[in-house]
Design a protein around this motif. Structure first.
Motif, PDB file in Angstrom:
ATOM      1  N   GLY A  62      16.709  -1.693   2.599  1.00  0.00           N
ATOM      2  CA  GLY A  62      16.838  -0.884   3.802  1.00  0.00           C
ATOM      3  C   GLY A  62      15.467  -0.656   4.405  1.00  0.00           C
ATOM      4  N   ARG A  63      15.406   0.292   5.341  1.00  0.00           N
ATOM      5  CA  ARG A  63      14.124   0.592   5.980  1.00  0.00           C
ATOM      6  C   ARG A  63      13.873   2.089   5.896  1.00  0.00           C
ATOM      7  N   TYR A  85      19.736   4.048  -6.315  1.00  0.00           N
ATOM      8  CA  TYR A  85      19.773   5.358  -5.690  1.00  0.00           C
ATOM      9  C   TYR A  85      18.470   5.669  -4.944  1.00  0.00           C
ATOM     10  N   VAL A  86      17.345   5.427  -5.559  1.00  0.00           N
ATOM     11  CA  VAL A  86      16.071   5.808  -4.922  1.00  0.00           C
ATOM     12  C   VAL A  86      15.831   5.016  -3.635  1.00  0.00           C
ATOM     13  N   PRO A  87      16.005   3.685  -3.637  1.00  0.00           N
ATOM     14  CA  PRO A  87      15.878   2.962  -2.360  1.00  0.00           C
ATOM     15  C   PRO A  87      16.861   3.469  -1.302  1.00  0.00           C
ATOM     16  N   ALA A  88      18.102   3.805  -1.734  1.00  0.00           N
ATOM     17  CA  ALA A  88      19.094   4.302  -0.775  1.00  0.00           C
ATOM     18  C   ALA A  88      18.632   5.628  -0.164  1.00  0.00           C
ATOM     19  N   VAL A 136       7.679  -0.382   0.701  1.00  0.00           N
ATOM     20  CA  VAL A 136       7.770   0.381  -0.541  1.00  0.00           C
ATOM     21  C   VAL A 136       8.715  -0.350  -1.490  1.00  0.00           C
ATOM     22  N   GLY A 137       8.292  -0.438  -2.753  1.00  0.00           N
ATOM     23  CA  GLY A 137       9.160  -0.995  -3.791  1.00  0.00           C
ATOM     24  C   GLY A 137       9.389   0.053  -4.875  1.00  0.00           C
ATOM     25  N   VAL A 138      10.533  -0.045  -5.519  1.00  0.00           N
ATOM     26  CA  VAL A 138      10.905   0.961  -6.511  1.00  0.00           C
ATOM     27  C   VAL A 138      11.432   0.261  -7.764  1.00  0.00           C
ATOM     28  N   ASP A 139      10.965   0.704  -8.924  1.00  0.00           N
ATOM     29  CA  ASP A 139      11.608   0.273 -10.168  1.00  0.00           C
ATOM     30  C   ASP A 139      11.934   1.510 -10.983  1.00  0.00           C
ATOM     31  N   THR A 140      12.945   1.380 -11.825  1.00  0.00           N
ATOM     32  CA  THR A 140      13.409   2.537 -12.600  1.00  0.00           C
ATOM     33  C   THR A 140      13.863   2.099 -13.985  1.00  0.00           C
ATOM     34  N   THR A 141      14.130   3.099 -14.817  1.00  0.00           N
ATOM     35  CA  THR A 141      14.805   2.825 -16.085  1.00  0.00           C
ATOM     36  C   THR A 141      16.242   2.411 -15.788  1.00  0.00           C
ATOM     37  N   ILE A 173      12.121  -1.133   2.610  1.00  0.00           N
ATOM     38  CA  ILE A 173      12.252  -0.678   1.229  1.00  0.00           C
ATOM     39  C   ILE A 173      12.801  -1.862   0.456  1.00  0.00           C
ATOM     40  N   ALA A 174      12.029  -2.330  -0.508  1.00  0.00           N
ATOM     41  CA  ALA A 174      12.478  -3.497  -1.276  1.00  0.00           C
ATOM     42  C   ALA A 174      13.687  -3.129  -2.116  1.00  0.00           C
ATOM     43  N   MET A 175      14.423  -4.152  -2.553  1.00  0.00           N
ATOM     44  CA  MET A 175      15.510  -3.923  -3.497  1.00  0.00           C
ATOM     45  C   MET A 175      14.946  -3.245  -4.736  1.00  0.00           C
TER      46      MET A 175
END
Lengths: 558, 558
Positions: free
Chosen positions: A254-255, A188-191, A89-94, A272-274
């Motif tokens: 993390g995982r 925060y979301v990846p954490a 899973v990868g996450v991007d945010t504002t 979980i990608a950076m």
């Protein structure tokens, strides 16, 4: 190789979008969007202060769960897909969107006591309440530590990390005191997904740290305590509760925790990608590489380019950030932007012409019939200030050349042209500083829908204008990061080679139009350099500021 | 004294208005308006040339007869009125509006052969086809005879006499050759009423001659033949067919002919006052006197002041004209103006906002709720060029200070303010040159209807703003001239004392608003002086011209 998939989740200003992506070719096999439930379209505002823009952190979790589960459900209809085949899973945010959290990494606003406190929310990127603090940080840095602001264009912004935290300290010390740490939404979301419950254990991304928090390995990480103490001793004390090292996306954040694996219906333990900013992962999803400028064109525009870490890279004046590893490992990430692009056209249509989307279409059609230079109009695209290359939010719009016959469609075109001239100023600034740009790839609704806009940009910039193949480049970029984190590809470059594409439709400069725009651009630069105080001689450069100061004096006196 | 009456007939751009006036108090006892039948609202235009504006001379006679007979019919319902008690007729018209006539003083366009020829019509004041010729005249005068343009602000206009006749010579030599002479509309109508059939016998008014034809007794009348021959030898030849002396309104232009007495139902032999321009007679009807500036506010604005002939009077740079006797005998007449006032607001409402009179009302109401300086906007009122004090038609509009929240009503107010700043530049220029101005009297629909407009002007100018008592000051001024010509009053001043008045409603400066506008005006002057090339240093001053030149190049290349 068996089919494999990755998930990209894009946290935008009003909603989160989850996209399930096929690792083989980047194709989206399932997509879902969930709006944030709080405030106005997810944004908490204050009628008494137009600069305030916050978000309730609980909304992110609601939207995360909703969008991912629905995207997976949609993907399940596609042949070959199974949740067990999701590799990461990868996450991007504002950003910068910092959130005050407690010692267990839980946002203060999730506690009943702070639930409604405006300062305990996420401070959304477009919150400008810290304008005074930003100016003071800039001033202090210029005086005592120019190296802190040199890589971010020389001016610290009210949209960024320290301005917001300092503002919180001033207006809501109880919130500041209650916070064990502050975490960027992108971290925060990846954490959360990785089940991290200690702020110190969060693997923070260099994207947010380097572009927004004055972090750089070259000067030892975050600004030192002595510098922060100049602003406020309590900021210096906070430094120890933040982080000492920020990371490129060369290893996972993390995982996936058991709890969230169950919530989402995904395999526990997948990487979980950076996290990263939407613009940066958008650039990855648009296929950024050396020589390519990616423009994410929306209400504002974000420009991203990369340059090899192997070559020396000087600071580029006015460019918001040059940060090693912020876009992709192994490259400098360069970020620039324009404060109002779609917003400028929306202002004209909605505020002045009192129209809607149909009027956009009508004015675009009319403006498309006009020739460059024909209206005699020239505008500065500064209705929301200038982010790059002047880095000055206290600039305003200008329109010159009106006659008694000037039409609303002519002004509409002049505003498009003004944003294109602003874009050219950025490209030239990059190129003058040794960053080669020979191709522009655009993403965003305007790029896909408005052929006039794209043609004007091609004519003004003198470069082919491409459109990214995916309509969801931000989520795709996050998904690519997940594919790399999962080891499906050895590098971002390799993943991009397979997973990104360009639309067949492209816009190439027309020589005649280009010649006219060369002339108009020269005049734009005369206005730009005069009103932007780049020449600094006449008193015209201070005119807009004096207008603003007068306005504020009048409002304050009322 | 038995009741006595005079007639004033005002030939405007779209219609003629006749007013029967009571000599005792200036009260209108009968009024009628007749629109000119030709073209669009009386104006013949050319879709291929936006600068062309002509009128069919036959329209003037139709409107003259129609308006006078209907005004007399209306007056007959009033007690004490009888046509036999009409002592004289006065006429005012637009100008410079020259008409080519034959040897019997008949406009060429009344002959079948020339009926439809555009160059054989009256060249309406707002015809700008002679822009090139005007520039060449200015250039020639500056080089060889600066005394010709010094009293008219240093620049000859495309709206004036010689520019139009020279243009006719170039584009329609057959019309030029067929004309025995050229007569200003202001001289033509009195000549018609007086039955004059020889162009040489027309008593030409110094108002048209001095302000528009470079006539001055100080340099021997019209420009000399040598100067005109520099332009074209045929213009030098025409000089002998024009006039050698022009006159103030100290004697009648003639006496009503038997034929027109019958046409109109008036006593034959009554005096026809000297014709004059609408703005000048409007100033008379508004009660112009030393220290008073009269503003006739319409689509554009005309400013008129007077100064005693007894005192020395230097040329005032940028003021369109300083002509002895042009407004009233015994006084210098001073004329200035702004090229777009009502037109500027109409442009915003009709062209940009696509609204109508109701939108004017709505925006005025909204703008009235704004405080000076609050919008952060500043505009230059040059959408139609600048008549005074820059005398440059090749200037364009400018708006600065826009944000993403700027509303259409804020721009509306900024445009009103811009015209007020332009008005202040004129007042200051007059005062700097020894013309005292301590009172402003306005006439025209905007002055009567728009309280916001008047208050902004009072605040910007720092003077009380009065409104003329009569809603028909131009026709009243012509009627006053008739009353003097008929000997009912010994002088214009005496007639004004009885026949003119002010409305009780007046607008006085509010100190706080005035202070803000002092600041804004300083900034207006910075823009004004920079873009109007008054400072002359940076290249900004040529920017608008280069935009225009580029525009023309592009249009020509298409």
């Amino acid at each position: 190789m068996p089919p494999a998939f990755v998930l990209g989740v894009d946290f935008g200003t009003n909603s989160a979008r989850a996209v399930v992506v096929d690792c083989a070719d980047g194709r989206a096999v399932g997509t879902a969007v969930v709006e944030y439930p709080s405030g106005e379209h997810g944004v908490i505002t204050d009628p008494k202060d137009p600069h305030l823009a916050r978000q309730h952190p609980g909304d992110y979790l609601v939207a995360l769960k909703g969008s991912v589960t629905r995207a997976l459900r949609a993907a399940k209809r596609k042949q070959g897909f199974a949740a067990a085949r999701v590799l990461g899973v990868g996450v991007d945010t504002t950003g910068s969107t910092p959130i005050p959290v407690d010692a267990s990494c839980r946002p203060l606003a999730l506690e009943k006591r702070w639930r409604k406190h405006p300062a305990a929310q996420a401070w959304l990127w477009k919150d400008h309440t810290g304008a005074e603090e930003a100016a003071a940080i800039t001033e202090a840095a210029r005086r005592h530590a120019p190296e802190y602001v040199a890589p971010i264009g020389g001016t610290y912004s009210s949209e960024w990390f320290w301005s917001k935290i300092w503002k919180c300290l001033k207006v809501a010390p109880e919130v500041f005191d209650a916070a064990a740490s502050w975490v960027e939404l992108a971290d925060y979301v990846p954490a959360v997904l990785a089940g991290i419950t200690d702020p110190a254990a969060i693997r923070r991304c260099v994207c947010a740290a380097g572009h927004k928090a004055m972090y750089a390995e070259a000067h030892g990480g975050l600004p030192d305590a002595a510098f922060l103490a100049r602003l406020d001793p309590r900021l210096a004390a906070l430094r120890g509760h933040l982080f000492t090292k920020a990371h490129a996306a060369d290893r996972p954040a993390g995982r996936l925790s058991e709890a969230w694996a169950q919530e989402l219906g995904l395999p526990a333990g997948i990487p979980i990608a950076m996290g990263g900013f939407d613009a940066h992962y958008g650039a990855v999803g648009a296929g950024v590489k050396s020589g390519t400028l990616v423009k994410i064109i929306g209400t504002s525009t974000c420009d991203v380019a990369i340059a090899p870490l192997s070559a020396p890279m000087a600071d580029v004046p006015g460019i918001c950030g040059i940060v090693p590893g912020s876009v992709m490992p192994g490259w400098y990430g360069l970020e620039a932007g324009q404060s109002a692009v779609g917003d400028l056209l929306n202002w004209w249509v909605a505020e002045v012409c009192e129209g809607d989307a149909r009027l956009h279409a009508r004015l675009t059609a009319e403006a498309a019939g006009q020739r460059p230079g024909e209206s005699g109009l020239l505008a500065l695209d500064w209705n929301n200030g200038n982010r790059t290359i002047l880095v000055d939010p206290r600039l305003t719009g200008l329109l010159v050349g009106q006659t008694l016959h000037t039409s609303r469609a002519e002004v509409y075109r002049a505003l498009i042209e003004a944003t294109a001239f602003g874009a050219r100023a950025i490209v030239e600034r990059l190129r003058e500083n040794g960053v080669p740009i020979d191709r522009v790839v655009c993403c965003g609704g305007i790029a896909e829908k408005n052929a006039l806009f794209m043609q004007v940009y091609a004519d003004v910039l003198g470069h082919p204008m491409h459109i990214a193949g995916s309509p969801q480049t931000t989520a795709l970029g996050a998904a690519i990061s997940a594919a790399v984190a999962a080891g499906r590809y050895p590098s971002f470059e390799a993943a991009q080679g397979k997973m990104t594409s360009l639309q067949a439709k492209r816009f190439t400069p027309r020589p005649e139009a280009r010649a006219v725009y060369d002339d108009l651009y020269k005049m734009y630069r005369e206005l730009h350099d005069t009103f932007g105080a780049m020449s600094g001689k006449p008193d015209l450069p201070t005119l807009m500021k004096r207008l603003l100061a007068l306005r504020e004096r009048v409002v304050a006196a009322a």
